[in-house]
Design a protein around this motif. Structure first.
Motif, PDB file in Angstrom:
ATOM      1  N   ILE A 280      -5.406  -5.725  -8.417  1.00  0.00           N
ATOM      2  CA  ILE A 280      -4.829  -6.413  -9.582  1.00  0.00           C
ATOM      3  C   ILE A 280      -4.663  -5.459 -10.762  1.00  0.00           C
ATOM      4  N   TRP A 281      -5.734  -4.693 -11.042  1.00  0.00           N
ATOM      5  CA  TRP A 281      -5.761  -3.883 -12.264  1.00  0.00           C
ATOM      6  C   TRP A 281      -5.425  -2.430 -11.940  1.00  0.00           C
ATOM      7  N   ARG A 287       0.035   2.344  -8.109  1.00  0.00           N
ATOM      8  CA  ARG A 287       0.872   1.535  -7.201  1.00  0.00           C
ATOM      9  C   ARG A 287       1.797   2.435  -6.382  1.00  0.00           C
ATOM     10  N   HIS A 299      -3.545  -9.345  -0.660  1.00  0.00           N
ATOM     11  CA  HIS A 299      -3.554 -10.216  -1.844  1.00  0.00           C
ATOM     12  C   HIS A 299      -4.391 -11.450  -1.535  1.00  0.00           C
ATOM     13  N   ASP A 313       0.365  -8.639  -9.461  1.00  0.00           N
ATOM     14  CA  ASP A 313       1.803  -8.392  -9.638  1.00  0.00           C
ATOM     15  C   ASP A 313       2.422  -8.131  -8.276  1.00  0.00           C
ATOM     16  N   TRP A 314       2.872  -9.195  -7.637  1.00  0.00           N
ATOM     17  CA  TRP A 314       3.452  -9.078  -6.297  1.00  0.00           C
ATOM     18  C   TRP A 314       4.917  -8.653  -6.323  1.00  0.00           C
ATOM     19  N   GLY A 316       6.864  -6.848  -8.062  1.00  0.00           N
ATOM     20  CA  GLY A 316       7.225  -5.446  -8.310  1.00  0.00           C
ATOM     21  C   GLY A 316       6.532  -4.467  -7.382  1.00  0.00           C
ATOM     22  N   ALA A 317       5.783  -4.964  -6.399  1.00  0.00           N
ATOM     23  CA  ALA A 317       4.953  -4.054  -5.593  1.00  0.00           C
ATOM     24  C   ALA A 317       5.811  -3.125  -4.739  1.00  0.00           C
ATOM     25  N   GLN A 346       1.748 -16.659  -9.014  1.00  0.00           N
ATOM     26  CA  GLN A 346       3.042 -16.127  -9.484  1.00  0.00           C
ATOM     27  C   GLN A 346       3.642 -17.030 -10.568  1.00  0.00           C
ATOM     28  N   ARG A 349       2.560 -16.113 -13.832  1.00  0.00           N
ATOM     29  CA  ARG A 349       3.182 -14.867 -14.300  1.00  0.00           C
ATOM     30  C   ARG A 349       4.663 -15.053 -14.610  1.00  0.00           C
ATOM     31  N   GLU A 351       6.853 -16.056 -12.386  1.00  0.00           N
ATOM     32  CA  GLU A 351       7.611 -15.704 -11.176  1.00  0.00           C
ATOM     33  C   GLU A 351       7.544 -16.870 -10.198  1.00  0.00           C
TER      34      GLU A 351
END
Ligand code: GUN
Ligand code: ZN
Length: 435
Positions: A280-281, A287, A299, A313-314, A316-317, A346, A349, A351
């Motif tokens: 996560i962080w 990444r 995840h 943040d899925w 943009g992975a 999501q 966020r 999304e």
């Protein structure tokens, strides 16, 4: 062992056909696409299964030489792959009131200490593996405990069920209570012994298992990295950047590292078979490094919500993402329940997670990230017949919702949001009924 292959699977024909609504993936769906060419949906089709593998898929009813299991009107999916789950933590699932580091001290470590006892480890593995199957999970990447017997119990239990299992002894030589610490020399000896006995035997594979950076000395991390370098077919599993206090602690313990992830990278622990839970962080450089090394992030949405860890943040992975329960931090072994939670993460966020992205991460996506795409994660000819059959709806609310769903995505999304293990009508591992 509570049962043998012969006893449990005695009633399964060698050659049989399964009827239902077949759904799997031929590629990765694009983020946000509710209509996707990557989705393969064959309504009312037959899968032909022989000696544990899928040997055909067709619309026509097979001839009478094939035994039948008729699940017409039900959803047929590849068995789910849980890429991060803790066997000894079933008993601390749903423990009240803390974030990661306090939760480990208060609940998790005491529960894991009990697995020093071989009988307790065996009983725990049996319950755990049966619970996975009852949730529709036919393959898993599992954390046992620091104790060798906990690993042996899992490998033996999985082999008895015919399941694909990845696990390995937890490495912890500091910052853990008495009864849960090893040392570098003994840990290395135990790992090598179990790699020789279990890795690549049947469907078992060994994972070099670093609990997380705070519980291993630099010497132990180096030993773990050397094991990975010595055999590229080994997996590696660990936790990374789950919780802010954890990240701050790692920065104190490893001041020379650029980041938490860099501690692992420096030890040679990031490679194509590395499974990193949470992530996560992480900063953008981390990444990119994960993607460059070919590693994946597991995840764990239910755990991240329950322990208040943060929002992954899925979309943009740049790396592969699989879905995992992380029980006992997570609150359900059911991957549909975790898909529902992943959608909510999501949503927080701003999304939206499609049913296709969620399902793919629990099947084909996970299989490919584990380099097991030829064997699991799909319903293609040649793959193992690890298959689950689901009721589209259970109970009046889900039935009413299902009845008005129009497009396929709408229907599957409602299923993933409302389903749990009660929807599981049948589960087959290598073509044999197991739940
Ligand atoms: N980090 C280190 N150990 C653990 C664990 O058991 N569960 C979770 N969620 N995070 C961890
Ligand atoms: Zn975990």
């Amino acid at each position: 062992m509570s049962f043998t292959n012969q006893e449990k699977f005695a009633d399964s024909p060698r050659r049989w056909a399964l009827r239902g609504d077949l759904l799997d993936f031929t590629a990765a769906p694009r983020w946000g696409d509710t209509e996707s060419a990557a989705v393969r949906f064959d309504r009312d089709h037959w899968l032909l299964i022989e000696d544990g593998r899928i040997v055909g898929r067709q619309a026509a009813e097979p001839d009478e030489t094939w035994a039948r299991r008729d699940h017409a009107g039900r959803l047929v999916l590849p068995g789910f792959i849980d890429t991060h789950v803790h066997c000894p933590q079933l008993e601390v699932i749903a423990s009240y009131g803390s974030e990661l580091l306090d939760w480990l001290e208060r609940y998790t470590f005491p529960a894991e200490r009990a697995f020093a006892d071989a009988a307790r480890s065996r009983a725990g593995a049996e319950i755990f593996l049966d619970a996975l199957l009852a949730s529709g999970t036919t393959a898993a990447v599992v954390f046992p405990t620091v104790h060798k017997v906990s690993v042996e119990a899992l490998f033996d239990g999985a082999a008895a069920r015919g399941m694909r299992l990845v696990t390995g002894k937890v490495l912890m030589d500091r910052h853990a209570p008495d009864g849960l610490r090893d040392d570098v020399v003994q840990a290395e000896r135990d790992c090598i012994d179990m790699i020789n006995r279990f890795h690549g035997r049947g469907r078992n594979a060994y994972a070099v298992t670093v609990r997380f950076a705070p519980t291993s000395t630099p010497a132990q991390l180096a030993m773990a990295g050397a094991l990975c370098r010595a055999d590229a077919s080994l997996y590696m599993q660990t936790h990374v950047a789950e919780n802010r206090a954890e990240v701050a602690w790692v920065a104190e313990l490893f001041p020379q590292a650029r980041s938490y992830l860099d501690v692992y990278d420096g030890a040679g622990l990031l490679h194509e078979r590395s499974v990193l839970a949470h992530g996560i962080w992480l900063d953008p450089q981390d990444r990119t490094v994960i993607a460059d090394r070919g590693a994946q992030v597991a995840h764990c949405p239910s755990s991240n919500l329950f322990l208040g860890s943060g929002l992954f943040d899925w979309p943009g992975a740049p790396f592969k993402v699989s879905l995992a329960s992380d029980v006992g931090g997570g609150t359900s072994l059911s991957l549909p329940r975790n898909m529902g939670d992943a959608y909510k993460v999501q949503a927080l966020r701003g999304e939206r997670l499609t049913a296709w992205a969620a399902l793919h991460a629990a099947t084909r996506g996970a299989a490919e990230a584990l380099r097991l795409g030829d064997e699991i994660g799909g319903l293609s000819v040649g793959q193992m017949a690890d298959i689950c059959v689901w009721d589209w709806a259970r109970g009046p609310v889900a039935e009413a919702r299902d009845a008005v769903a129009r497009e396929l995505h709408e229907r599957v999304f409602a299923w993933m949001t409302l389903a749990d293990e009660r929807n599981l009508a049948a589960c087959y591992v290598a073509g044999r009924p197991v739940a």
